[in-house]
Write an enzyme that holds these catalytic residues in place. Structure first.
Site, short mmCIF file in Angstrom:
data_model
loop_
_atom_site.label_atom_id
_atom_site.label_comp_id
_atom_site.label_asym_id
_atom_site.label_seq_id
_atom_site.Cartn_x
_atom_site.Cartn_y
_atom_site.Cartn_z
N GLU A 1 0.87 -1.18 0.00
CA GLU A 1 0.00 0.00 0.00
C GLU A 1 0.90 1.22 0.00
O GLU A 1 1.99 1.17 0.59
CB GLU A 1 -0.77 -0.03 1.33
CG GLU A 1 -2.13 0.54 1.33
CD GLU A 1 -2.83 0.22 2.65
OE1 GLU A 1 -3.76 -0.59 2.65
OE2 GLU A 1 -2.41 0.77 3.69
N ARG B 1 -15.72 -5.76 15.76
CA ARG B 1 -15.79 -6.10 17.20
C ARG B 1 -15.86 -4.80 18.00
O ARG B 1 -15.77 -3.71 17.43
CB ARG B 1 -14.52 -6.86 17.60
CG ARG B 1 -13.28 -6.05 17.26
CD ARG B 1 -12.01 -6.61 17.85
NE ARG B 1 -10.84 -6.00 17.26
CZ ARG B 1 -10.32 -4.85 17.60
NH1 ARG B 1 -10.88 -4.12 18.55
NH2 ARG B 1 -9.22 -4.37 17.01
P1 ADP Z 1 -3.76 -2.90 12.57
O1 ADP Z 1 -4.82 -3.83 12.12
O2 ADP Z 1 -2.51 -3.59 12.97
O3 ADP Z 1 -4.25 -1.91 13.58
P2 ADP Z 1 -3.99 -0.88 10.46
O4 ADP Z 1 -4.04 -1.24 9.03
O5 ADP Z 1 -5.27 -0.48 11.14
O6 ADP Z 1 -3.31 -2.08 11.27
O7 ADP Z 1 -2.94 0.28 10.68
C1 ADP Z 1 -2.52 0.68 11.96
C2 ADP Z 1 -1.76 2.01 11.85
O8 ADP Z 1 -0.63 1.89 10.96
C3 ADP Z 1 -2.57 3.15 11.28
O9 ADP Z 1 -3.36 3.80 12.25
C4 ADP Z 1 -1.46 4.06 10.76
O10 ADP Z 1 -0.85 4.76 11.82
C5 ADP Z 1 -0.44 3.07 10.23
N1 ADP Z 1 -0.66 2.81 8.79
C6 ADP Z 1 -1.32 1.76 8.25
N2 ADP Z 1 -1.34 1.84 6.90
C7 ADP Z 1 -0.67 2.97 6.55
C8 ADP Z 1 -0.36 3.63 5.31
N3 ADP Z 1 -0.72 3.12 4.15
N4 ADP Z 1 0.33 4.80 5.38
C9 ADP Z 1 0.71 5.34 6.57
N5 ADP Z 1 0.45 4.77 7.75
C10 ADP Z 1 -0.23 3.61 7.77
#
Ligand code: ADP
Length: 454
Positions: free
Chosen positions: A201, A291
């Site tokens: 991504e 959840r």
């Molecule tokens: P998890 O399921 O582990 O919580 P997430 O996909 O929700 O993972 O992402 C957690 C955090 O990681 C986000 O809140 C952000 O801070 C960072 N993050 C995730 N994807 C990106 C991205 N494409 N660019 C910048 N930061 C990201």
């Protein structure tokens, strides 16, 4: 309504769910590992059943033992809390097949949301905007995977499709290390989540993490507004607030309504959270949590809606009673995650709490299973308490939080209370709306170091 619910979790969330059950006149069954045998919240429940030795794999993740506990106590439904088995589709399926109600979405939905790439594809169809990146899992061969991922452009983030809790992702700035990072992450993902699928991504520079809480029964859905969870360390949330400060009203309403529409289109059932990264212009969907979330109390404080009660009601009657126009939003709320960890090194600090004094006062809520004489076991997550402050506006919520942090006494073990006190006093935080990298940049500057001024 159910007469008896088994709570398949521990710590603060076990107590949180128990409180709502009691309020609703529902009996509770707690399960516990040998490490938690002395926890006070077990004595507050109607029944408690030991499900195994301390390691989570043998107790809180032990599906057979939990289902057996429901059978012997004749519970009707199981609330999974967050973490542990809350997003395990096999568990939800087993619960339903054994004749109990799983308080959460159906297994197929959990399975799809647990695969972040599949969730992105499904949500894209509902019209939500995605961060540019892979549409399919990266190929198994590392060189080919690197070639595919590089199409996203640098910097990029490689994520495990089954990842969660801030684990299973790596930021990559140059092509030179990409294949290597992919190989390492693939092995880690297989070991940690039992699934090695990865995707890439675009890595956004310093967006805000903004999420929308929804409640949905498959046909009708409502939103409970936004939360801002940008204050993070290692992609894990440290402090959350509701509503997300400073958003243009139209944009906030727009994203909330888009989430409600997505729930209706996908037939989602239960409470859930749509997570987005916001670059000041657009909301990019990153995942949906199917959840209850740790930070749900800030939403409860500004809406007066009990999210756990709504989950239980949806599971019992399969209907959502709430109407969007009946939901009112008042003031602002913040939540500090108080962890049993060293405030400078972040190393967990289990052990005996010698003295404990929780803060109070107008608008202050403490969700915690801790007390003086409680021994924090070394086996689980270090979350010890959630300190929540509500105010008629953000300024008042912040002032109350500062006062509550000053009152809070937890002696005997290290906690991150000093880190929160510094954060609350920080000028940029006071202004509101900082990005996801802000806290880490402050920590690098010595924000969390011992002796830093509060
Ligand atoms: P998890 O399921 O582990 O919580 P997430 O996909 O929700 O993972 O992402 C957690 C955090 O990681 C986000 O809140 C952000 O801070 C960072 N993050 C995730 N994807 C990106 C991205 N494409 N660019 C910048 N930061 C990201």
């Amino acid at each position: 309504m159910f007469e008896k619910i088994l709570i398949a979790n521990r710590g603060e969330v076990a107590l949180r769910v128990q409180r709502t059950c009691r309020e609703m006149g529902v009996q509770t069954v707690m399960v516990y590992s040998e490490a938690d045998v002395n926890a006070k919240y077990l004595r507050l429940a109607d029944e408690a059943v030991c499900i195994g030795p301390p390691p989570a794999a043998e107790s809180y993740l032990n599906i057979a033992a939990i289902v057996a506990a429901a059978e012997i106590t004749e519970a009707e439904a199981i609330h999974p809390g967050y973490g542990f088995l809350s997003e395990n589709a096999d568990f939800a399926e087993r619960v339903e097949k054994s004749g109990f109600v799983f308080i959460g979405p159906d297994p197929e939905t959990i399975r799809m949301m647990g695969d972040k790439l599949a969730a992105k594809r499904a949500m894209q169809k509902t019209g939500l905007k995605m961060i540019p990146g892979s549409e399919q899992p990266l190929p198994a061969d590392a060189a080919q995977a690197a070639e595919e991922a590089a199409k996203t452009g640098f910097p990029l983030v490689v994520k495990a499709a089954a990842g969660g809790g801030g684990r299973g992702m790596r930021v990559v700035h140059t092509d030179a290390v990409l294949a290597n990072v992919i190989s390492v992450l693939r092995r880690e993902a297989q070991a940690a989540f039992g699934d090695s699928s990865l995707y890439a991504e675009k890595y956004l520079d310093n967006p805000r993490h903004i999420e929308v809480q929804i409640l949905s029964d498959g046909k009708n859905a409502v939103h409970l507004g936004t939360r801002d969870c940008s204050l993070q360390r290692r992609h894990q949330k440290v402090l959350e607030e509701a509503p997300a400060p400073g958003l243009p009203r139209k944009r906030e309403e727009g994203i909330c309504e888009a989430c409600v529409a997505a729930c209706k289109k996908t037939g989602y059932k239960g409470a859930g959270t749509f997570e987005f990264l916001y670059d000041g212009e657009r909301f990019y969907f990153i995942e949906m949590n199917a959840r209850l979330q740790v930070e749900h109390p800030v939403t409860e404080m500004i809406t007066g809606v009990d999210v756990v009660a709504e989950q239980i009601k949806i599971a019992a009657s399969r209907r959502l009673d709430l109407k969007q126009k009946e939901i009112r939003f008042f003031g602002a709320a913040m939540e500090c995650r108080i962890n049993a960890e060293d405030p400078a090194t972040f190393v967990p600090s289990p052990g005996l709490i010698r003295q404990y004094h929780a803060p109070g006062g107008n608008g202050v809520r403490v969700d915690s299973h801790a007390y003086g004489g409680y021994e924090v076991p070394p086996y689980y997550d270090s979350l010890l308490a959630k300190l929540v402050a509500y105010g008629e506006d953000r300024k008042q919520a912040r002032a109350r939080m500062q006062s509550a942090l000053r009152e809070y006494v937890i002696d005997g073990i290290a906690t991150n209370l000093p880190l929160h006190a510094r954060l609350l006093a920080d000028a940029a935080f006071a202004q509101g709306g900082v990005g996801i990298r802000y806290l880490e940049s402050k920590i690098k500057e010595g924000f969390a170091a011992p002796g830093a001024a509060v």
